[in-house]
Each structure stands twice: as C-alpha cells, then as structure tokens.
Scaffold this motif. Structure first.
Motif, PDB file in Angstrom:
ATOM      1  N   ALA A 204       0.969  -1.957   0.352  1.00  0.00           N
ATOM      2  CA  ALA A 204      -0.103  -0.087  -0.169  1.00  0.00           C
ATOM      3  C   ALA A 204       0.579   1.648  -0.431  1.00  0.00           C
ATOM      4  CB  ALA A 204      -1.290   0.009   1.163  1.00  0.00           C
ATOM      5  N   ALA A 205       1.401   0.860   0.723  1.00  0.00           N
ATOM      6  CA  ALA A 205       2.760   2.683   0.541  1.00  0.00           C
ATOM      7  C   ALA A 205       3.456   2.574  -0.673  1.00  0.00           C
ATOM      8  CB  ALA A 205       3.997   2.130   2.032  1.00  0.00           C
ATOM      9  N   GLU A 206       3.970   1.783  -1.088  1.00  0.00           N
ATOM     10  CA  GLU A 206       4.559   1.972  -2.658  1.00  0.00           C
ATOM     11  C   GLU A 206       3.355   2.611  -3.351  1.00  0.00           C
ATOM     12  OE1 GLU A 206       7.533   1.113  -3.395  1.00  0.00           O
ATOM     13  OE2 GLU A 206       8.406  -0.167  -1.683  1.00  0.00           O
ATOM     14  N   LEU A 207       2.134   1.552  -4.414  1.00  0.00           N
ATOM     15  CA  LEU A 207       1.318   1.990  -4.227  1.00  0.00           C
ATOM     16  C   LEU A 207       0.887   3.413  -4.276  1.00  0.00           C
ATOM     17  CD1 LEU A 207      -0.672  -1.222  -4.821  1.00  0.00           C
ATOM     18  CD2 LEU A 207       0.477  -0.114  -6.254  1.00  0.00           C
ATOM     19  N   SER A 208       0.815   4.092  -3.073  1.00  0.00           N
ATOM     20  CA  SER A 208       0.251   5.217  -2.705  1.00  0.00           C
ATOM     21  C   SER A 208       1.939   6.352  -3.069  1.00  0.00           C
ATOM     22  CB  SER A 208       0.468   5.350  -0.996  1.00  0.00           C
ATOM     23  OG  SER A 208       0.568   6.755  -0.700  1.00  0.00           O
ATOM     24  N   ASP A 209       3.033   5.705  -3.016  1.00  0.00           N
ATOM     25  CA  ASP A 209       4.471   6.971  -3.622  1.00  0.00           C
ATOM     26  C   ASP A 209       3.803   6.565  -5.041  1.00  0.00           C
ATOM     27  OD1 ASP A 209       4.947   6.926  -0.713  1.00  0.00           O
ATOM     28  OD2 ASP A 209       6.654   5.260  -0.980  1.00  0.00           O
ATOM     29  N   ALA A 210       3.451   5.254  -5.527  1.00  0.00           N
ATOM     30  CA  ALA A 210       3.276   6.075  -6.801  1.00  0.00           C
ATOM     31  C   ALA A 210       2.634   7.119  -7.635  1.00  0.00           C
ATOM     32  CB  ALA A 210       3.015   4.502  -7.373  1.00  0.00           C
ATOM     33  N   ALA A 211       1.133   6.977  -6.797  1.00  0.00           N
ATOM     34  CA  ALA A 211       0.691   7.289  -7.102  1.00  0.00           C
ATOM     35  C   ALA A 211       0.468   8.774  -6.432  1.00  0.00           C
ATOM     36  CB  ALA A 211      -1.174   7.578  -6.523  1.00  0.00           C
ATOM     37  N   GLY A 212       1.698   9.587  -6.069  1.00  0.00           N
ATOM     38  CA  GLY A 212       1.681  10.666  -6.038  1.00  0.00           C
ATOM     39  C   GLY A 212       0.673  11.202  -4.249  1.00  0.00           C
ATOM     40  N   LEU A 213       0.647  10.363  -3.550  1.00  0.00           N
ATOM     41  CA  LEU A 213       0.012  10.196  -2.097  1.00  0.00           C
ATOM     42  C   LEU A 213       0.426   9.958  -1.212  1.00  0.00           C
ATOM     43  CD1 LEU A 213      -2.953   8.796  -4.361  1.00  0.00           C
ATOM     44  CD2 LEU A 213      -3.118  10.729  -4.065  1.00  0.00           C
ATOM     45  N   THR A 214       1.963  10.234  -1.208  1.00  0.00           N
ATOM     46  CA  THR A 214       2.081   9.661   0.275  1.00  0.00           C
ATOM     47  C   THR A 214       1.301  10.614   1.929  1.00  0.00           C
ATOM     48  OG1 THR A 214       4.109   9.238  -0.518  1.00  0.00           O
ATOM     49  CG2 THR A 214       4.739   9.940   1.548  1.00  0.00           C
ATOM     50  N   ASP A 215       1.318  10.449   2.453  1.00  0.00           N
ATOM     51  CA  ASP A 215       0.457  10.922   3.288  1.00  0.00           C
ATOM     52  C   ASP A 215      -0.245  11.643   3.460  1.00  0.00           C
ATOM     53  OD1 ASP A 215       2.260   8.818   5.304  1.00  0.00           O
ATOM     54  OD2 ASP A 215       3.834  10.035   4.718  1.00  0.00           O
ATOM     55  N   VAL A 216      -0.993  11.380   2.110  1.00  0.00           N
ATOM     56  CA  VAL A 216      -1.998  12.532   2.172  1.00  0.00           C
ATOM     57  C   VAL A 216      -3.326  11.946   2.976  1.00  0.00           C
ATOM     58  CG1 VAL A 216      -3.739  13.724   0.089  1.00  0.00           C
ATOM     59  CG2 VAL A 216      -0.800  12.893  -0.358  1.00  0.00           C
ATOM     60  N   LYS A 217      -4.275  13.091   3.497  1.00  0.00           N
ATOM     61  CA  LYS A 217      -5.328  13.094   4.625  1.00  0.00           C
ATOM     62  C   LYS A 217      -6.299  12.851   3.717  1.00  0.00           C
ATOM     63  CE  LYS A 217      -2.740  13.928   7.609  1.00  0.00           C
ATOM     64  NZ  LYS A 217      -1.953  12.838   8.687  1.00  0.00           N
ATOM     65  N   PHE A 218      -7.192  11.740   3.938  1.00  0.00           N
ATOM     66  CA  PHE A 218      -8.409  11.158   3.469  1.00  0.00           C
ATOM     67  C   PHE A 218      -9.455  12.352   3.355  1.00  0.00           C
ATOM     68  CE2 PHE A 218      -9.671   7.516   5.964  1.00  0.00           C
ATOM     69  CZ  PHE A 218      -8.587   6.844   5.743  1.00  0.00           C
ATOM     70  N   ARG A 219      -9.936  12.422   2.187  1.00  0.00           N
ATOM     71  CA  ARG A 219     -10.508  13.172   1.209  1.00  0.00           C
ATOM     72  C   ARG A 219     -12.569  13.346   1.878  1.00  0.00           C
ATOM     73  NH1 ARG A 219     -10.356  11.663  -5.137  1.00  0.00           N
ATOM     74  NH2 ARG A 219     -10.496  10.030  -3.950  1.00  0.00           N
ATOM     75  N   TYR A 220     -12.560  13.000   2.055  1.00  0.00           N
ATOM     76  CA  TYR A 220     -13.937  12.823   2.920  1.00  0.00           C
ATOM     77  C   TYR A 220     -14.448  13.115   4.030  1.00  0.00           C
ATOM     78  CZ  TYR A 220     -14.783  11.243  -1.969  1.00  0.00           C
ATOM     79  OH  TYR A 220     -15.338  11.350  -3.270  1.00  0.00           O
ATOM     80  N   LYS A 221     -14.503  13.804   4.555  1.00  0.00           N
ATOM     81  CA  LYS A 221     -14.699  13.909   5.932  1.00  0.00           C
ATOM     82  C   LYS A 221     -16.132  13.833   6.872  1.00  0.00           C
ATOM     83  CE  LYS A 221     -10.228  15.345   6.118  1.00  0.00           C
ATOM     84  NZ  LYS A 221      -9.486  15.333   6.882  1.00  0.00           N
ATOM     85  N   GLN A 222     -16.213  12.508   8.065  1.00  0.00           N
ATOM     86  CA  GLN A 222     -17.548  12.300   7.873  1.00  0.00           C
ATOM     87  C   GLN A 222     -17.325  12.975   9.559  1.00  0.00           C
ATOM     88  OE1 GLN A 222     -18.402  10.110   5.706  1.00  0.00           O
ATOM     89  NE2 GLN A 222     -16.906  10.149   4.903  1.00  0.00           N
ATOM     90  N   THR A 223     -18.738  13.673   9.748  1.00  0.00           N
ATOM     91  CA  THR A 223     -18.794  13.548  10.623  1.00  0.00           C
ATOM     92  C   THR A 223     -19.828  13.230  11.716  1.00  0.00           C
ATOM     93  OG1 THR A 223     -21.051  15.044  10.296  1.00  0.00           O
ATOM     94  CG2 THR A 223     -19.393  16.269   9.860  1.00  0.00           C
ATOM     95  N   ASP A 224     -20.601  12.077  11.422  1.00  0.00           N
ATOM     96  CA  ASP A 224     -21.142  11.103  12.327  1.00  0.00           C
ATOM     97  C   ASP A 224     -20.993   9.586  12.911  1.00  0.00           C
ATOM     98  OD1 ASP A 224     -21.289  10.415   9.726  1.00  0.00           O
ATOM     99  OD2 ASP A 224     -23.389  10.074   9.946  1.00  0.00           O
ATOM    100  N   THR A 225     -19.597   9.562  12.292  1.00  0.00           N
ATOM    101  CA  THR A 225     -18.618   8.390  12.274  1.00  0.00           C
ATOM    102  C   THR A 225     -17.756   8.304  13.782  1.00  0.00           C
ATOM    103  OG1 THR A 225     -16.378   8.720  11.084  1.00  0.00           O
ATOM    104  CG2 THR A 225     -18.753   7.887   9.921  1.00  0.00           C
ATOM    105  N   LYS A 226     -17.728   9.295  14.713  1.00  0.00           N
ATOM    106  CA  LYS A 226     -16.794   9.277  15.765  1.00  0.00           C
ATOM    107  C   LYS A 226     -17.070  10.396  16.676  1.00  0.00           C
ATOM    108  CE  LYS A 226     -13.007   6.974  13.859  1.00  0.00           C
ATOM    109  NZ  LYS A 226     -13.175   5.709  13.884  1.00  0.00           N
ATOM    110  N   ILE A 227     -17.458   9.507  18.332  1.00  0.00           N
ATOM    111  CA  ILE A 227     -17.704  10.418  19.379  1.00  0.00           C
ATOM    112  C   ILE A 227     -16.774  11.398  19.956  1.00  0.00           C
ATOM    113  CG2 ILE A 227     -18.159  10.289  21.547  1.00  0.00           C
ATOM    114  CD1 ILE A 227     -19.605   7.051  20.892  1.00  0.00           C
ATOM    115  N   VAL A 228     -17.081  12.821  19.642  1.00  0.00           N
ATOM    116  CA  VAL A 228     -16.066  13.478  20.170  1.00  0.00           C
ATOM    117  C   VAL A 228     -16.177  13.911  21.741  1.00  0.00           C
ATOM    118  CG1 VAL A 228     -15.708  14.096  18.219  1.00  0.00           C
ATOM    119  CG2 VAL A 228     -17.250  14.852  18.762  1.00  0.00           C
ATOM    120  N   ASP A 229     -15.146  14.785  21.999  1.00  0.00           N
ATOM    121  CA  ASP A 229     -15.465  15.548  23.273  1.00  0.00           C
ATOM    122  C   ASP A 229     -16.179  16.649  23.490  1.00  0.00           C
ATOM    123  OD1 ASP A 229     -14.507  12.663  25.148  1.00  0.00           O
ATOM    124  OD2 ASP A 229     -12.564  13.543  24.570  1.00  0.00           O
TER     125      ASP A 229
END
Length: 330
Positions: free
Chosen positions: A305-330
C-alpha cells in the motif's frame, strides 16, 4: 508520524502492547466470557480484524462469528459475549452496539481506557501501540495482538509464541521489503486490485483492500477464495492486480492469474512456489494460531500500500471525505 514510519516501528509497538496487555490481563477475571456465543465486532479495519479473531475462536471450538458494528445497532439479542474492537474507542457504531446489548458480557480493546467504548463494556484492555497514521498500521496489528491474548485468556493457550512476535515482525518486514521494487513495477497503474483469502484470511484480505483504497485511492475489494472462483475473478486481466493470502487453493489461483498475465502477489507459508512471470511470492512461517498468522500476513500488504501510495503521488495525503457522524467527540 508518516505511514511508512509507523509501519516500520511495529516491532516496537507490538512489544509494548504485549507487555502492557499481559500485565493488565492478570487483573481481569474473564471467566464470565468463557461460555456462550461470541460476537466479535468492529467497523472499518477493526471489522477486518474481527473476522480474523472470530476464525481463531472457531478453531478453538467456540461458537463465534464476526459482525459489523453497524449491523448490531438495532440491539437484537444475538450473542452472550462481545469482543468489541476500536483503536481509539470512539466509533459510534461500536459503542452503540454495546449499549444496545446490555445483557451480553463484553470486552473492549482500545488505546484509551476513558474512551466511550471502554466505558460501555464490561471489561477493557488497553493497547500500547503509540502513534499511528492513516491508514492504520500499528493500531491494526496491536488490536489483533491484544485480541489474541484475550482469546488465550478465555480459551487457554493456542500455541502462539507471542514473545517472539517482535523479532518475527522484523524478519517478515525485511522479506517483504525485498520484493517491493518488483511489486512496484508489476503493480504500477493498476485499474483495480482484488485481495483474496479463506477463513481468517478473509479478514486479512479485507484489511489489505482497505489499505490500498485508503493509501492509493485504487478500487480494491476483498473476497473469500472459493467465492472468488465462482465469477468475481473473471474481471481480472493484465491491467489489474490480485493479492492472495493462503496455502491451499490460493496457490492454484495464483498460477491461473499468472497464465493470463495478471500481476499477483501471494503471501504463503508454502515454500514450493516462488516468483515467476507476473507472480511474486512472499514466504511467511506457518502458524496454527490464526490471529498470529493474521498479523504476520498483513505486513506485506502494508508495504505494498505504501508503494502504491508513493506511485500515485499520494504519500501521507489525508482522507478527502470528512465524516461528521462516525466518531464520538468530547
């Protein structure tokens, strides 16, 4: 920390989790969880881990099954005991799954004893994996290790050498890393990648497909081996790729794919097969304990997965889709 750096430090994170979890388990009386039907639940990568853990419980003679936490939110009385997996313990679905099953004994495995999931469970076991990145590496393998220790605590030892896992991790990562230049070339520009395995390895295949989707944004799916033979593999050709985990029908399947020029990666303990054509092989030790094997097998997928990420120019790129209802926050 970066994804590659967290993948690289798993030997340390697993050693730390082993020490902490073993010490904590000494103070837990899990006798009430030693009978009845067991549901192992999680969401996302935690569900992939749940499939591996449920398979090991079945191997030990327990009536056990994996179920996505979202499928438990209706509160049906489907199990006597629940193993709930969530790295940070904040997944809405997993917390609600426990809250809707008040009669079931439960143990949560998270990295935070004050998390909502820890508070919802009868028992809690703390991970000590340190930092993690996206996609998850140390969180996933530490969760499997802690769950394996819980299975041992409930069912008795299954034969896994947990003390040797740290050294084994370095060895397998080294073997896998040696194959990455070849795999980077063969898997370049794939239009889709399937991940395939049987039994506990269905979970590993699911986890591997999620890594590829998250790290490289490539369409990837997980399949059970025998199911894969009944049609799904027909879409694969020289423009796609397949990652296989296993020592049985997976070997013949890898040869089938090689014959049509479909690049494939086989992670197996069978030493009678090696690289040829478009097939690459990473050999791992055979393990009776399916949780240990699940940890060992995922290392190669993490590096791919790391190799494929690097090849796609996506090294350590964050998620594009931000969900607001999947995690409980304080």
């Amino acid at each position: 920390m970066s994804y590659r750096s967290t993948v690289a430090r798993q030997s340390e994170s697993l050693a730390d989790t082993l020490t902490a979890a073993q010490a904590e388990l000494k103070g837990l009386d899990l006798t009430p969880m030693a009978s009845g039907v067991v549901a192992v639940t999680g969401i996302g990568a935690s569900y992939a881990a749940a499939v591996v853990v449920a398979a090991e419980l079945q191997r030990r003679g327990r009536r056990a099954f994996a179920v996505r936490s979202g499928e438990m939110m209706e509160g049906y009385d489907i199990a006597d005991t629940v193993l709930a997996l969530s790295h940070r313990g904040r997944s809405v679905e997993t917390v609600e799954a426990l809250q809707k099953l008040p009669r079931a004994k439960s143990i949560a495995i998270t990295n935070n004893p004050e998390s909502p999931l820890a508070k919802a469970a009868t028992y809690h076991l703390t991970l000590n994996n340190g930092t993690d990145a996206t996609p998850s590496s140390t969180g996933y393998t530490a969760t499997l290790l802690a769950a394996g220790l819980v299975v041992d605590a409930i069912q008795g030892s299954g034969g896994a050498d947990w003390t040797g896992l740290s050294a084994l991790t370095k060895d397998i990562q080294s073997r896998a890393a040696a194959k990455m230049p070849r795999l980077a070339e063969l898997f370049r520009d794939r239009r889709a990648i399937d991940c395939v395995g049987a039994g506990a390895s269905i979970g590993t295949a699911d986890g591997a497909s999620l890594l590829i989707r998250e790290a490289a944004r490539l369409p990837a799916s997980g399949y059970e081996t025998r199911h894969y033979l009944h049609g799904p593999m027909e879409a694969m050709d020289a423009s796609t790729g397949v990652v296989l985990f296993g020592d049985a029908r997976e070997l013949a399947l890898a040869e089938n794919l090689n014959e049509i020029g479909c690049p494939s990666l086989l992670v197996t303990s069978d030493t009678g097969i090696s690289d040829h054509g478009t097939l690459s092989v990473v050999h791992v030790p055979a393990c009776d304990d399916l949780v240990l094997r699940g940890i060992v097998d995922i290392f190669t997928a993490q590096l791919l997965a790391a190799e494929l990420s690097d090849a796609a120019g996506l090294t350590d790129v964050k998620f594009r889709y931000k969900q607001t209802d999947t995690k409980i926050v304080d």
